[in-house]
Write an enzyme that holds these catalytic residues in place. Structure first.
Site, PDB file in Angstrom:
ATOM      1  N   ASP A   1      34.342  38.271  36.760  1.00  0.00           N
ATOM      2  CA  ASP A   1      34.635  39.394  37.653  1.00  0.00           C
ATOM      3  C   ASP A   1      34.024  39.154  39.034  1.00  0.00           C
ATOM      4  O   ASP A   1      32.828  38.901  39.160  1.00  0.00           O
ATOM      5  CB  ASP A   1      34.069  40.686  37.063  1.00  0.00           C
ATOM      6  CG  ASP A   1      34.344  41.902  37.922  1.00  0.00           C
ATOM      7  OD1 ASP A   1      35.341  42.605  37.652  1.00  0.00           O
ATOM      8  OD2 ASP A   1      33.565  42.153  38.864  1.00  0.00           O
TER       9      ASP A   1
ATOM     10  N   TYR B   1      32.226  41.052  47.721  1.00  0.00           N
ATOM     11  CA  TYR B   1      31.060  40.297  47.258  1.00  0.00           C
ATOM     12  C   TYR B   1      30.816  39.048  48.109  1.00  0.00           C
ATOM     13  O   TYR B   1      29.713  38.505  48.094  1.00  0.00           O
ATOM     14  CB  TYR B   1      31.216  39.862  45.801  1.00  0.00           C
ATOM     15  CG  TYR B   1      31.311  40.975  44.786  1.00  0.00           C
ATOM     16  CD1 TYR B   1      31.096  42.318  45.130  1.00  0.00           C
ATOM     17  CD2 TYR B   1      31.625  40.693  43.458  1.00  0.00           C
ATOM     18  CE1 TYR B   1      31.208  43.320  44.198  1.00  0.00           C
ATOM     19  CE2 TYR B   1      31.728  41.701  42.512  1.00  0.00           C
ATOM     20  CZ  TYR B   1      31.531  43.015  42.886  1.00  0.00           C
ATOM     21  OH  TYR B   1      31.641  44.023  41.957  1.00  0.00           O
TER      22      TYR B   1
ATOM     23  N   HIS C   1      39.307  48.657  44.608  1.00  0.00           N
ATOM     24  CA  HIS C   1      37.863  48.755  44.378  1.00  0.00           C
ATOM     25  C   HIS C   1      37.364  50.207  44.457  1.00  0.00           C
ATOM     26  O   HIS C   1      36.522  50.615  43.667  1.00  0.00           O
ATOM     27  CB  HIS C   1      37.124  47.880  45.397  1.00  0.00           C
ATOM     28  CG  HIS C   1      35.794  47.402  44.929  1.00  0.00           C
ATOM     29  ND1 HIS C   1      35.261  46.190  45.312  1.00  0.00           N
ATOM     30  CD2 HIS C   1      34.869  47.951  44.120  1.00  0.00           C
ATOM     31  CE1 HIS C   1      34.080  46.028  44.743  1.00  0.00           C
ATOM     32  NE2 HIS C   1      33.822  47.091  44.018  1.00  0.00           N
TER      33      HIS C   1
ATOM     34  N   LYS D   1      38.991  42.211  43.479  1.00  0.00           N
ATOM     35  CA  LYS D   1      39.241  43.596  43.883  1.00  0.00           C
ATOM     36  C   LYS D   1      39.523  43.710  45.376  1.00  0.00           C
ATOM     37  O   LYS D   1      38.971  42.946  46.185  1.00  0.00           O
ATOM     38  CB  LYS D   1      38.030  44.469  43.541  1.00  0.00           C
ATOM     39  CG  LYS D   1      37.496  44.301  42.122  1.00  0.00           C
ATOM     40  CD  LYS D   1      36.282  45.160  41.870  1.00  0.00           C
ATOM     41  CE  LYS D   1      35.552  44.734  40.608  1.00  0.00           C
ATOM     42  NZ  LYS D   1      34.690  43.565  40.809  1.00  0.00           N
TER      43      LYS D   1
END
Length: 280
Positions: A43, A48, A106, A73
């Site tokens: 994931d 990120y 997200h 996401k």
């Protein structure tokens, strides 16, 4: 490893590997370590900043693409039909993949940030439905959607979300939302499964862990999967990565599940989808 069947027929492992804050070489090595320890669900997310590292880790693992399940996401500042298409292609390129197994919104648009949040989410979802129809995404889902956001999306969606990834851990597990999702045949996936570290000092969890000769994190992760919720613990420690996978040689009894269910609120992030970007 136990798997769940999504409402679109695709199969997803109930235990995966989270990569939040795992970047650069450390991120690459953690993905390699995870895959070597039997994780096949990985994931990540655009926000990120590690999709490239995750992609490199997947390639370096030597495991066939078809045997890896990759989630990424769409960030909440990129919602909308056109921007969804653009941002998806960026993620695909950074990951160096031909397709994504699971693509999530997200965070939903909300009334605080959009004049017509329902239309923004609907337009975003329409773009994802098209990408799925083109074969670029196997499954599409959402993250941090409350019931109000899901019900609004249902008004225009041709595809029901396969997953809702939400904050779910001892001390904050959104029981009513989870039950709603299950009624709609939407699988729930947990983020922050260890309550931002707050579980480690909890006496109830420590007692249960001692009884099973397991760690507190293992008890928390086992509690989550016994709720039929996917869990994606994150770690860069090879020992912890291995430990987080060892959840299938013990089982919590009903009384233990209830004790954990009833724990007082702890570790709540304060992040709510209907008021972001503020925290309570």
């Amino acid at each position: 490893m136990r798997n769940l069947i999504l409402n679109d027929g695709n199969i997803i492992p109930i235990v995966g590997f989270g990569t939040y804050k795992s970047q650069n070489q450390e991120g690459i090595e953690s993905v390699i370590s995870a895959i070597s320890n039997g994780y096949s669900l990985i994931d990540t997310a655009a926000i990120y900043g590690n999709e490239e590292a995750v992609g490199k880790g997947i390639k370096a693992s030597g495991v066939l693409r078809k045997d890896i399940f990759i989630t990424t996401k769409l960030w909440r500042e990129s919602l909308g039909y056109k921007s969804t298409k653009i941002e998806f292609e960026k993620s695909l390129k950074r990951l160096n993949l031909d397709y994504i197994d699971l693509y999530l919104i997200h965070w939903p648009a909300n009334a605080k940030n959009y004049d017509n949040w329902q239309k923004t989410n609907a337009d975003t979802w329409r773009a994802m439905e098209e990408l799925q129809a083109e074969g670029k995404i196997k499954s599409i889902g959402v993250s941090n959607f409350f019931q109000e956001h899901l019900e609004a999306l249902f008004q225009t969606a041709n595809v029901i979300p396969s997953i809702n990834q939400i904050e779910f851990h001892p001390g904050y597990w959104q029981q009513e939302l989870v039950e709603f999702c299950k009624r709609q045949n939407i699988v729930v996936e947990s983020w922050s499964p260890l309550a931002r570290g707050k579980v480690f000092g909890n006496e109830v969890l420590k007692a249960i862990a001692n009884k099973h000769n397991k760690s507190v994190p293992q008890v928390c992760l086992r509690w989550i999967i016994q709720h039929d919720v996917i869990v994606i613990p994150k770690s860069t420690s090879p020992r912890r990565i291995q430990e987080n996978m060892n959840l299938f040689d013990f089982e919590l009894i009903t009384a233990e599940m209830e004790l954990i269910n009833k724990l007082q609120e702890m570790g709540f992030s304060g992040e709510l989808p209907n008021i972001w970007p503020d925290r309570i």
